[in-house]
Motif scaffolding. Structure first.
Motif, PDB file in Angstrom:
ATOM      1  N   VAL A  30     -72.551-132.038 -22.266  1.00 40.76           N
ATOM      2  CA  VAL A  30     -73.329-133.198 -21.991  1.00 40.76           C
ATOM      3  C   VAL A  30     -74.835-133.266 -22.935  1.00 40.76           C
ATOM      4  O   VAL A  30     -75.547-132.026 -24.100  1.00 40.76           O
ATOM      5  CB  VAL A  30     -73.383-134.234 -20.940  1.00 40.76           C
ATOM      6  N   GLU A  31     -75.641-134.573 -23.602  1.00 43.58           N
ATOM      7  CA  GLU A  31     -76.666-134.387 -24.361  1.00 43.58           C
ATOM      8  C   GLU A  31     -77.907-134.459 -23.641  1.00 43.58           C
ATOM      9  O   GLU A  31     -78.736-134.516 -23.723  1.00 43.58           O
ATOM     10  CB  GLU A  31     -76.388-135.172 -26.349  1.00 43.58           C
ATOM     11  N   PHE A  32     -77.243-135.873 -22.358  1.00 43.04           N
ATOM     12  CA  PHE A  32     -78.808-136.542 -21.183  1.00 43.04           C
ATOM     13  C   PHE A  32     -77.604-136.006 -19.266  1.00 43.04           C
ATOM     14  O   PHE A  32     -76.461-136.338 -20.137  1.00 43.04           O
ATOM     15  CB  PHE A  32     -78.491-137.288 -21.267  1.00 43.04           C
ATOM     16  N   MET A  33     -78.877-135.292 -18.532  1.00 42.61           N
ATOM     17  CA  MET A  33     -78.131-135.332 -17.412  1.00 42.61           C
ATOM     18  C   MET A  33     -78.625-135.875 -16.639  1.00 42.61           C
ATOM     19  O   MET A  33     -80.286-135.450 -16.887  1.00 42.61           O
ATOM     20  CB  MET A  33     -77.875-133.878 -17.124  1.00 42.61           C
ATOM     21  N   THR A  34     -78.876-136.746 -15.864  1.00 44.87           N
ATOM     22  CA  THR A  34     -79.429-136.888 -15.594  1.00 44.87           C
ATOM     23  C   THR A  34     -80.852-136.100 -13.341  1.00 44.87           C
ATOM     24  O   THR A  34     -80.131-135.429 -13.763  1.00 44.87           O
ATOM     25  CB  THR A  34     -79.117-138.490 -14.180  1.00 44.87           C
ATOM     26  N   THR A  35     -81.068-136.744 -13.297  1.00 41.62           N
ATOM     27  CA  THR A  35     -82.085-135.971 -12.202  1.00 41.62           C
ATOM     28  C   THR A  35     -80.961-135.397 -11.203  1.00 41.62           C
ATOM     29  O   THR A  35     -81.437-133.913 -10.539  1.00 41.62           O
ATOM     30  CB  THR A  35     -82.937-136.493 -12.047  1.00 41.62           C
ATOM     31  N   PRO A  36     -80.684-136.955 -10.510  1.00 41.31           N
ATOM     32  CA  PRO A  36     -79.686-136.303  -9.249  1.00 41.31           C
ATOM     33  C   PRO A  36     -78.553-135.325  -9.740  1.00 41.31           C
ATOM     34  O   PRO A  36     -77.781-134.481  -9.291  1.00 41.31           O
ATOM     35  CB  PRO A  36     -79.446-138.071  -9.028  1.00 41.31           C
ATOM     36  N   ASP A  37     -78.450-135.483 -10.775  1.00 41.58           N
ATOM     37  CA  ASP A  37     -76.936-134.389 -11.000  1.00 41.58           C
ATOM     38  C   ASP A  37     -77.390-132.940 -11.306  1.00 41.58           C
ATOM     39  O   ASP A  37     -76.906-131.665 -11.216  1.00 41.58           O
ATOM     40  CB  ASP A  37     -76.358-134.582 -12.611  1.00 41.58           C
ATOM     41  N   MET A  38     -78.717-132.335 -11.782  1.00 41.66           N
ATOM     42  CA  MET A  38     -79.457-131.329 -12.477  1.00 41.66           C
ATOM     43  C   MET A  38     -79.986-130.597 -11.612  1.00 41.66           C
ATOM     44  O   MET A  38     -79.967-129.516 -10.994  1.00 41.66           O
ATOM     45  CB  MET A  38     -80.487-131.778 -13.705  1.00 41.66           C
ATOM     46  N   ALA A  39     -80.433-131.624 -10.048  1.00 41.01           N
ATOM     47  CA  ALA A  39     -81.176-131.099  -9.099  1.00 41.01           C
ATOM     48  C   ALA A  39     -80.628-130.117  -8.541  1.00 41.01           C
ATOM     49  O   ALA A  39     -81.177-128.960  -7.989  1.00 41.01           O
ATOM     50  CB  ALA A  39     -82.006-131.570  -8.421  1.00 41.01           C
ATOM     51  N   PRO A  40     -79.815-130.893  -8.198  1.00 37.44           N
ATOM     52  CA  PRO A  40     -78.970-129.843  -7.119  1.00 37.44           C
ATOM     53  C   PRO A  40     -78.194-128.294  -7.466  1.00 37.44           C
ATOM     54  O   PRO A  40     -78.151-127.441  -6.879  1.00 37.44           O
ATOM     55  CB  PRO A  40     -77.278-130.422  -6.149  1.00 37.44           C
ATOM     56  N   ALA A  41     -78.308-128.797  -8.812  1.00 35.91           N
ATOM     57  CA  ALA A  41     -77.506-127.901 -10.046  1.00 35.91           C
ATOM     58  C   ALA A  41     -78.533-126.762  -9.753  1.00 35.91           C
ATOM     59  O   ALA A  41     -77.846-125.023  -9.741  1.00 35.91           O
ATOM     60  CB  ALA A  41     -77.159-127.447 -11.163  1.00 35.91           C
ATOM     61  N   LEU A  42     -79.634-126.406  -9.675  1.00 40.73           N
ATOM     62  CA  LEU A  42     -81.115-125.962 -10.190  1.00 40.73           C
ATOM     63  C   LEU A  42     -81.302-125.297  -8.796  1.00 40.73           C
ATOM     64  O   LEU A  42     -82.843-125.107  -8.086  1.00 40.73           O
ATOM     65  CB  LEU A  42     -81.570-126.559 -10.310  1.00 40.73           C
ATOM     66  N   GLY A  43     -80.556-125.864  -7.373  1.00 40.21           N
ATOM     67  CA  GLY A  43     -80.895-125.611  -6.518  1.00 40.21           C
ATOM     68  C   GLY A  43     -82.521-126.518  -5.657  1.00 40.21           C
ATOM     69  O   GLY A  43     -82.715-125.893  -4.580  1.00 40.21           O
ATOM     70  N   ILE A  44     -82.762-127.923  -5.389  1.00 36.62           N
ATOM     71  CA  ILE A  44     -82.977-128.827  -5.547  1.00 36.62           C
ATOM     72  C   ILE A  44     -82.342-130.034  -4.069  1.00 36.62           C
ATOM     73  O   ILE A  44     -81.253-130.462  -5.459  1.00 36.62           O
ATOM     74  CB  ILE A  44     -83.982-129.395  -6.749  1.00 36.62           C
ATOM     75  N   LEU A  45     -82.535-129.820  -3.190  1.00 37.30           N
ATOM     76  CA  LEU A  45     -81.802-130.395  -1.960  1.00 37.30           C
ATOM     77  C   LEU A  45     -82.528-131.521  -1.637  1.00 37.30           C
ATOM     78  O   LEU A  45     -82.444-132.435  -0.682  1.00 37.30           O
ATOM     79  CB  LEU A  45     -80.878-129.835  -1.370  1.00 37.30           C
ATOM     80  N   GLU A  46     -83.197-132.084  -2.644  1.00 37.20           N
ATOM     81  CA  GLU A  46     -84.626-132.943  -2.393  1.00 37.20           C
ATOM     82  C   GLU A  46     -83.365-134.646  -2.117  1.00 37.20           C
ATOM     83  O   GLU A  46     -83.193-134.970  -2.760  1.00 37.20           O
ATOM     84  CB  GLU A  46     -85.969-133.524  -2.615  1.00 37.20           C
ATOM     85  N   ASP A  47     -83.577-135.297  -0.403  1.00 34.12           N
ATOM     86  CA  ASP A  47     -83.349-136.520  -0.622  1.00 34.12           C
ATOM     87  C   ASP A  47     -83.684-137.900  -1.558  1.00 34.12           C
ATOM     88  O   ASP A  47     -83.479-138.699  -1.660  1.00 34.12           O
ATOM     89  CB  ASP A  47     -82.855-137.331   0.883  1.00 34.12           C
ATOM     90  N   ASP A  48     -85.431-137.685  -1.433  1.00 35.87           N
ATOM     91  CA  ASP A  48     -86.189-138.786  -1.671  1.00 35.87           C
ATOM     92  C   ASP A  48     -85.804-138.870  -3.368  1.00 35.87           C
ATOM     93  O   ASP A  48     -86.495-137.635  -3.726  1.00 35.87           O
ATOM     94  CB  ASP A  48     -87.474-138.405  -1.076  1.00 35.87           C
ATOM     95  N   PRO A  49     -85.247-139.523  -3.868  1.00 36.55           N
ATOM     96  CA  PRO A  49     -85.664-139.449  -5.245  1.00 36.55           C
ATOM     97  C   PRO A  49     -86.769-139.351  -6.062  1.00 36.55           C
ATOM     98  O   PRO A  49     -86.785-137.813  -7.057  1.00 36.55           O
ATOM     99  CB  PRO A  49     -85.285-141.078  -5.433  1.00 36.55           C
ATOM    100  N   ALA A  50     -87.806-139.456  -5.447  1.00 41.03           N
ATOM    101  CA  ALA A  50     -89.263-139.419  -5.595  1.00 41.03           C
ATOM    102  C   ALA A  50     -89.908-137.882  -6.058  1.00 41.03           C
ATOM    103  O   ALA A  50     -90.120-137.045  -6.705  1.00 41.03           O
ATOM    104  CB  ALA A  50     -90.507-140.482  -5.460  1.00 41.03           C
ATOM    105  N   LYS A  51     -89.598-137.976  -4.285  1.00 36.97           N
ATOM    106  CA  LYS A  51     -89.978-136.098  -4.731  1.00 36.97           C
ATOM    107  C   LYS A  51     -89.044-135.078  -5.155  1.00 36.97           C
ATOM    108  O   LYS A  51     -89.309-134.297  -5.331  1.00 36.97           O
ATOM    109  CB  LYS A  51     -89.767-135.601  -2.965  1.00 36.97           C
ATOM    110  N   ARG A  52     -87.878-135.499  -5.173  1.00 40.54           N
ATOM    111  CA  ARG A  52     -86.730-134.750  -5.789  1.00 40.54           C
ATOM    112  C   ARG A  52     -87.106-134.392  -7.456  1.00 40.54           C
ATOM    113  O   ARG A  52     -86.758-134.137  -7.985  1.00 40.54           O
ATOM    114  CB  ARG A  52     -85.091-135.117  -5.691  1.00 40.54           C
ATOM    115  N   GLY A  53     -87.760-135.971  -7.779  1.00 46.68           N
ATOM    116  CA  GLY A  53     -88.018-135.291  -9.277  1.00 46.68           C
ATOM    117  C   GLY A  53     -88.670-134.698  -9.975  1.00 46.68           C
ATOM    118  O   GLY A  53     -88.868-134.481 -11.095  1.00 46.68           O
ATOM    119  N   LYS A  54     -90.228-134.726  -8.908  1.00 46.41           N
ATOM    120  CA  LYS A  54     -90.935-134.455  -9.102  1.00 46.41           C
ATOM    121  C   LYS A  54     -90.895-132.846  -9.036  1.00 46.41           C
ATOM    122  O   LYS A  54     -91.697-132.205  -9.952  1.00 46.41           O
ATOM    123  CB  LYS A  54     -92.574-134.849  -8.394  1.00 46.41           C
TER     124      LYS A  54
END
Length: 539
Positions: free
Chosen positions: A482-506
């Motif tokens: 893929v050439e683009f990946m959303t934050t919800p798809d990338m964050a868990p793969a890198l070990g970020i399990l935060e539920d709050d979208p703003a905190k997860r993106g930050k």
């Protein structure tokens, strides 16, 4: 005629008056008076001659004895030893004043004023060779002349050969100022296209190639270190294709550098977006100004490091080269009607002049392209800072001066870009270090360019440590194709399990080091090209 007639009449009147006075004094007839007067004048003339001869004999010295035959031969030998001339191999040899001339070269160069009317090109000091592209004349100009005498009159010399200045090229010798190599093309330059150079030819070229000369040899600039380039020419003349070729050659031959691209045509430089440290596709002056200020700040930072090293008596640090390429640069210097827009335009000019003139020592070079090389397209205070100039076809000599410099046509052997064939795309006059060269830019296949870009991208990715989150994110996107990946798809793969979208993106952005985000219909996330470019722009 009136004055001469009056003088003759006056002379005759004086003569007759003198004769009349003598006649009256002596009481003689007219014939006798004339004869006596003439005889007296002859006698006086003869007496004066005898007196002069006697005086000269009286004061004359005794003549020196005649030289012996041996003395005469010794003197002739000494004179012969002094009468020497320079041979083709650079050695001295007895002068041959009776050497036969080369008729064609002697007639052409003497008429053109490259040599004197009483000088010749010796037949035994000239060779004429037929080549696939033209006729090569290799010869020595007479003593007292140099190759510059031919170069200064190259246009006139071309006329003597019944061709245009574009048909002629001159090469000087590196070991003899009198040697000239003059090539006369059989047909107009670039009538047949030359094949694009191979990767090996680009790598082995001494510098950065920009195109072919009229003989098919690669020609370019020695380096972009402490130098910038201005490219001008009318629309559809091949500027963008030429610059695409330049960037390709830079990627192959220039080593590691940061590339800043501002695509004023929106799609002219898109091929190189994946390897650009910063790529913008816009005709907004504010975007151009933003990139200029960013590079000026980088330059200031580097100069501070240089000054600090000098203060501590340490070696001056070396910096990664930065090349800033702008397509359709004239659009970014235009100002609107409001006072605010005029003030912004002035600030853009000042910042750009500072970038081009003051950033070279810090390793930042600028390449500006414009299809409107008019007097007010790019301000003169900016144009004057460019070391390299390249002008494609333009409509007039005045327009050529804007691109090549106001004094260009006073330089040695100038080439008028207005005389170029507008149907041959990418053809232009390269002006570097006071010399003009007619070139034609490369037209690489898209596949060749993409292969070079992909190789460069892969090299930068391999330089990123494997255990970094940024490298893991790039590998994740590549593995999924893929050439683009959303934050919800990338964050868990890198070990970020935060539920709050703003905190997860930050947290994800902090983990990756702060690369730019992108938002589309799928949501906010990261583009693969942005992550790679961010990795490339790191220290």
């Amino acid at each position: 005629m009136y004055a001469q007639t009056a003088g003759a009449i006056g002379t005759l009147a004086i003569v007759f008056g003198v004769l009349g006075a003598i006649k009256d004094k002596l009481g003689l007839s007219w014939p006798v008076t004339v004869l006596v007067t003439a005889g007296a004048l002859v006698a006086l003339g003869y007496g004066a001659w005898r007196a002069k001869t006697a005086v000269r004999r009286l004061w004359a010295r005794e003549p020196k004895p005649l030289k012996s035959q041996a003395d005469t031969q010794a003197q002739q030998a000494a004179q012969a030893a002094q009468a020497v001339t320079l041979q083709a191999d650079g050695t001295l040899a007895p002068a041959d004043t009776g050497a036969p001339p080369h008729p064609e070269l002697t007639a052409a160069l003497s008429t053109a004023g490259a040599i004197g009317r009483d000088q010749i090109i010796k037949r035994d000091e000239a060779t004429v060779t037929d080549m696939p592209t033209g006729t090569l004349y290799d010869f020595l100009v007479p003593a007292g002349r140099t190759y510059e005498d031919v170069e200064k009159r190259l246009g006139t010399v071309a006329g003597m050969f019944h061709v245009t200045r574009l048909h002629m090229t001159l090469e000087r010798s590196r070991d003899n100022e009198r040697r000239v190599k003059l090539l006369k093309l059989h047909e107009p330059p670039f009538s047949r296209p030359f094949p694009a150079p191979t990767r090996q030819e680009i790598e082995t070229f001494a510098g950065i190639p920009l195109g072919h000369d009229v003989t098919g040899q690669l020609v370019g600039v020695p380096t972009f270190d402490k130098a910038s380039l201005l490219v001008a020419g009318m629309t559809q003349m091949g500027k963008t294709t030429l610059i695409n070729g330049l960037i390709t050659c830079l990627l192959i031959a220039y080593g590691d550098f940061d590339l800043y691209l501002l695509d004023g045509k929106f799609c002219g430089l898109t091929r190189f977006e994946p390897i650009a440290t910063r790529y913008e596709s816009s005709d907004d002056p504010a975007v151009f100004w933003s990139m200029v200020r960013e590079l000026n700040n980088l330059s200031d930072s580097r100069y501070e490091q240089i000054k600090e090293a000098v203060r501590k008596r340490q070696p001056v640090p070396s910096f990664k080269p930065v090349i800033f390429i702008v397509d359709e640069a004239a659009d970014f210097f235009a100002s609107g009607g409001s006072n605010e827009e005029k003030d912004q335009a002035k600030q853009i000019v000042n910042d750009t002049r500072s970038l081009v003139s003051k950033s070279l020592e810090s390793g930042i070079s600028t390449v500006l392209m414009t299809q409107r090389p008019s007097a007010n397209a790019i301000p003169v205070e900016v144009r004057d800072q460019f070391l390299y100039r390249l002008c494609l076809y333009v409509a007039s000599a005045g327009t050529a001066k804007v691109a090549l410099g106001d004094t260009y046509f006073d330089t040695i052997a100038p080439i008028n870009p207005a005389l170029l064939d507008p149907d041959i795309k990418g053809q232009g006059v390269l002006f570097t270090k006071g010399r003009s060269t007619l070139i034609r830019g490369f037209n690489f296949d898209d596949k060749f360019i993409w292969d070079v870009v992909d190789e460069k991208v892969e090299g930068h990715v391999e330089e990123i440590p494997q255990d970094t989150p940024l490298r893991q994110a790039i590998e994740l996107m590549r593995s999924k194709g893929v050439e683009f990946m959303t934050t919800p798809d990338m964050a868990p793969a890198l070990g970020i399990l935060e539920d709050d979208p703003a905190k997860r993106g930050k947290k994800l952005n902090e983990l990756l080091g702060g690369p730019p985000t992108h938002k589309n219909a799928q949501g906010r996330g990261y583009r693969l090209d942005d992550l790679i470019a961010f990795a490339m722009s790191g220290p």
